[in-house]
Write an enzyme that holds these catalytic residues in place. Structure first.
Site, PDB file in Angstrom:
ATOM      1  N   SER A   1      56.487 133.270   5.319  1.00  0.00           N
ATOM      2  CA  SER A   1      55.194 133.742   4.831  1.00  0.00           C
ATOM      3  C   SER A   1      54.225 134.028   5.964  1.00  0.00           C
ATOM      4  O   SER A   1      53.176 134.621   5.746  1.00  0.00           O
ATOM      5  CB  SER A   1      54.577 132.694   3.899  1.00  0.00           C
ATOM      6  OG  SER A   1      54.331 131.498   4.630  1.00  0.00           O
TER       7      SER A   1
ATOM      8  N   ASP B   1      62.121 127.221  -1.111  1.00  0.00           N
ATOM      9  CA  ASP B   1      61.019 127.483  -0.201  1.00  0.00           C
ATOM     10  C   ASP B   1      59.748 126.893  -0.807  1.00  0.00           C
ATOM     11  O   ASP B   1      59.811 126.048  -1.708  1.00  0.00           O
ATOM     12  CB  ASP B   1      60.886 128.982   0.070  1.00  0.00           C
ATOM     13  CG  ASP B   1      60.698 129.787  -1.216  1.00  0.00           C
ATOM     14  OD1 ASP B   1      60.474 129.170  -2.269  1.00  0.00           O
ATOM     15  OD2 ASP B   1      60.779 131.019  -1.163  1.00  0.00           O
TER      16      ASP B   1
ATOM     17  N   ASN C   1      62.055 125.808  10.220  1.00  0.00           N
ATOM     18  CA  ASN C   1      62.789 124.987   9.257  1.00  0.00           C
ATOM     19  C   ASN C   1      63.238 123.664   9.861  1.00  0.00           C
ATOM     20  O   ASN C   1      63.499 123.572  11.059  1.00  0.00           O
ATOM     21  CB  ASN C   1      64.007 125.743   8.736  1.00  0.00           C
ATOM     22  CG  ASN C   1      63.621 127.036   8.027  1.00  0.00           C
ATOM     23  OD1 ASN C   1      62.478 127.212   7.635  1.00  0.00           O
ATOM     24  ND2 ASN C   1      64.569 127.936   7.871  1.00  0.00           N
TER      25      ASN C   1
ATOM     26  N   HIS D   1      59.147 122.778  14.109  1.00  0.00           N
ATOM     27  CA  HIS D   1      58.684 121.689  13.245  1.00  0.00           C
ATOM     28  C   HIS D   1      59.653 120.515  13.196  1.00  0.00           C
ATOM     29  O   HIS D   1      59.486 119.600  12.399  1.00  0.00           O
ATOM     30  CB  HIS D   1      58.413 122.219  11.834  1.00  0.00           C
ATOM     31  CG  HIS D   1      57.323 123.245  11.790  1.00  0.00           C
ATOM     32  ND1 HIS D   1      57.193 124.178  10.776  1.00  0.00           N
ATOM     33  CD2 HIS D   1      56.318 123.503  12.656  1.00  0.00           C
ATOM     34  CE1 HIS D   1      56.149 124.953  11.024  1.00  0.00           C
ATOM     35  NE2 HIS D   1      55.604 124.565  12.156  1.00  0.00           N
TER      36      HIS D   1
ATOM     37  N   ARG E   1      56.515 129.075  -1.332  1.00  0.00           N
ATOM     38  CA  ARG E   1      55.659 130.024  -2.041  1.00  0.00           C
ATOM     39  C   ARG E   1      56.430 131.090  -2.807  1.00  0.00           C
ATOM     40  O   ARG E   1      55.840 131.996  -3.367  1.00  0.00           O
ATOM     41  CB  ARG E   1      54.695 130.700  -1.059  1.00  0.00           C
ATOM     42  CG  ARG E   1      53.795 129.722  -0.330  1.00  0.00           C
ATOM     43  CD  ARG E   1      52.905 130.468   0.666  1.00  0.00           C
ATOM     44  NE  ARG E   1      52.136 129.536   1.460  1.00  0.00           N
ATOM     45  CZ  ARG E   1      52.594 128.906   2.539  1.00  0.00           C
ATOM     46  NH1 ARG E   1      53.826 129.122   2.956  1.00  0.00           N
ATOM     47  NH2 ARG E   1      51.832 128.063   3.205  1.00  0.00           N
TER      48      ARG E   1
END
EC number: 2.3.1.286
Length: 438
Positions: free
Chosen positions: A172, A24, A76, A95, A26
């Site tokens: 997040s 990932d 994703n 995305h 973060r």
């Protein structure tokens, strides 16, 4: 909450793919976390295209089959939702998808078994296969300045407004405008639940927040619901073409083993091919190591032969190889046929699950002409089982052979860091930051 829900929507982020070996951003070992610490991008040992869906991916497939889950909204680009078998009609990829091309004219989508060469909605080397179109295809992965695709965004918003529960997994909730979509359900009386390793900016607005590993939580949910997590079974396609021409008393023939997407498309799951002729000691065996795999020979027209192709698989496959036999007789023309691809694939997957190993293969179609023969085979290259007792994937094992708006929405950063866990045992290759999940 899920049992009472009439319209459950799941909103996913990079955290559901960390146990598949895809970092990932973060999390404790995320790309940006390590870069800020001066440690660089996480190590990887297997290619992006061989990543297998996580326990959570496969659990979502079963939840949809059970009628509980109505829609997924994903940030994703790893294609793992589609790879898991989740229906495209019930998925919004905000995305884009690193393995998907789209025709800008007729809007036909092409899902590939290899990573598309570009990002940022640019032209790719391929064209639309529709004879009435033929337009140059484009990749679907957004760059930072690109607007969210209108159709994907609209369907995502519609389901969020209709949802009585939006479950946010491994995200997040910091990439706008996507991160605000789950909150649309609250305005219509719905609720939001968040499962993430660290805190998110939206936690205060959620009805339930669980700070933990997504796979562990979802495994517990599936156990409580008394639902099984299906194994992931991957089936790849390969095209074999044999062309020949007469040369006096001999036949000059060429064998090509390629992707069904054409010569320019790679076969990422095949490392090499061993070609042998068991009944003809006068014909030397050969190992093909470079793509596109091709072999040229001259043989007598009057003598038939049996050709055995041993396909040696690349890393990430759960068996070493599979074999395809081909009886060649230039004096007899075989008949053409097309089998039901869905039915054959389902039968192969059932066999793989029953036998607990990969390597099974079946012919899907054959097209014959006086000077050429083309066949397409489906091969089970991977099978992965999931243990509901914990979040660990039972890793693949080597088993040997044959077993447009006027004010388009942009993506921006807001809030401060969080995300899901470190990669598990599987690790995969990343070439550029922009090709990772957002």
């Amino acid at each position: 909450m899920m049992q009472k829900s009439k319209h459950l929507v799941v909103f996913t982020g990079a955290g559901i793919s960390t146990s598949s070996g895809i970092p990932d951003f973060r999390g404790p070992k995320g790309v940006w976390t390590l870069q800020r610490a001066g440690k660089g991008i996480p190590n990887a040992s297997l290619p992006f295209h061989r990543a297998v869906p996580s326990l959570t991916h496969m659990a979502l497939v079963e939840l949809e089959r059970a009628g509980i889950l109505k829609f997924i909204i994903s940030q994703n680009v790893d294609s793992l939702h589609l790879r898991s078998g989740f229906p495209r009609a019930k998925l919004s990829e905000l995305h884009g998808n690193s393995f998907k091309e789209i025709c800008p004219c007729c809007k036909t989508e092409y899902l590939r078994d290899f990573e598309i060469e570009t990002i940022g909605l640019k032209d790719t080397p391929r064209r639309c296969s529709d004879k009435n179109c033929g337009a140059r295809l484009k990749d679907t992965v957004l760059d930072w300045e690109d607007a969210l695709p209108l159709e994907e965004m609209n369907s995502a918003k519609e389901h969020c407004r209709s949802a009585d529960l939006v479950l946010c997994l491994g995200t997040s909730l910091q990439i706008t405008p996507a991160c605000n979509m789950p909150l649309m359900s609250i305005k219509n009386g719905g609720r939001v639940a968040i499962v993430n390793l660290q805190a998110t900016p939206k936690d205060k607005k959620a009805s339930l927040v669980i700070h933990g590993l997504v796979d562990e939580v979802i495994a517990g949910v599936m156990s409580k619901l008394n639902l099984r997590i299906p194994p992931y079974i991957r089936t790849d396609l390969v095209q074999l073409t044999l062309r020949h021409s007469l040369k006096k008393k001999c036949v000059r023939w060429t064998l090509r083993v390629t992707s069904i997407h054409g010569l320019r498309a790679p076969l990422p799951f095949i490392q090499s091919i061993e070609v042998s002729f068991p009944e003809r000691p006068d014909m030397k065996p050969v190992v093909l190591r470079e793509q596109p795999f091709s072999l040229q020979r001259e043989t007598s027209m009057n003598r038939s032969f049996f050709m055995l192709l041993k396909l040696n698989f690349s890393d990430g496959c759960s068996c070493l190889s599979s074999a395809i036999g081909w009886h060649v007789d230039f004096q007899k023309q075989k008949g053409s046929f097309v089998r039901d691809r869905t039915l054959v694939t389902r039968e192969l997957q059932c066999a793989a699950e029953h036998e607990s190993c990969a390597g099974q293969q079946e012919i899907l179609e054959r097209e014959c002409s006086p000077r050429a023969e083309t066949a397409i085979h489906a091969i089970v290259t991977n099978i992965v089982s999931y243990d509901m007792g914990d979040d660990k994937v039972r890793l693949p094992r080597d088993t040997g052979m044959n077993c447009g708006s006027s004010n388009p929405a942009k993506r921006n950063m807001e809030g401060t860091g969080c995300h899901l866990a470190a990669p598990k045992k599987l690790k995969y290759l990343f070439l550029k930051d922009e090709k990772l999940n957002c």
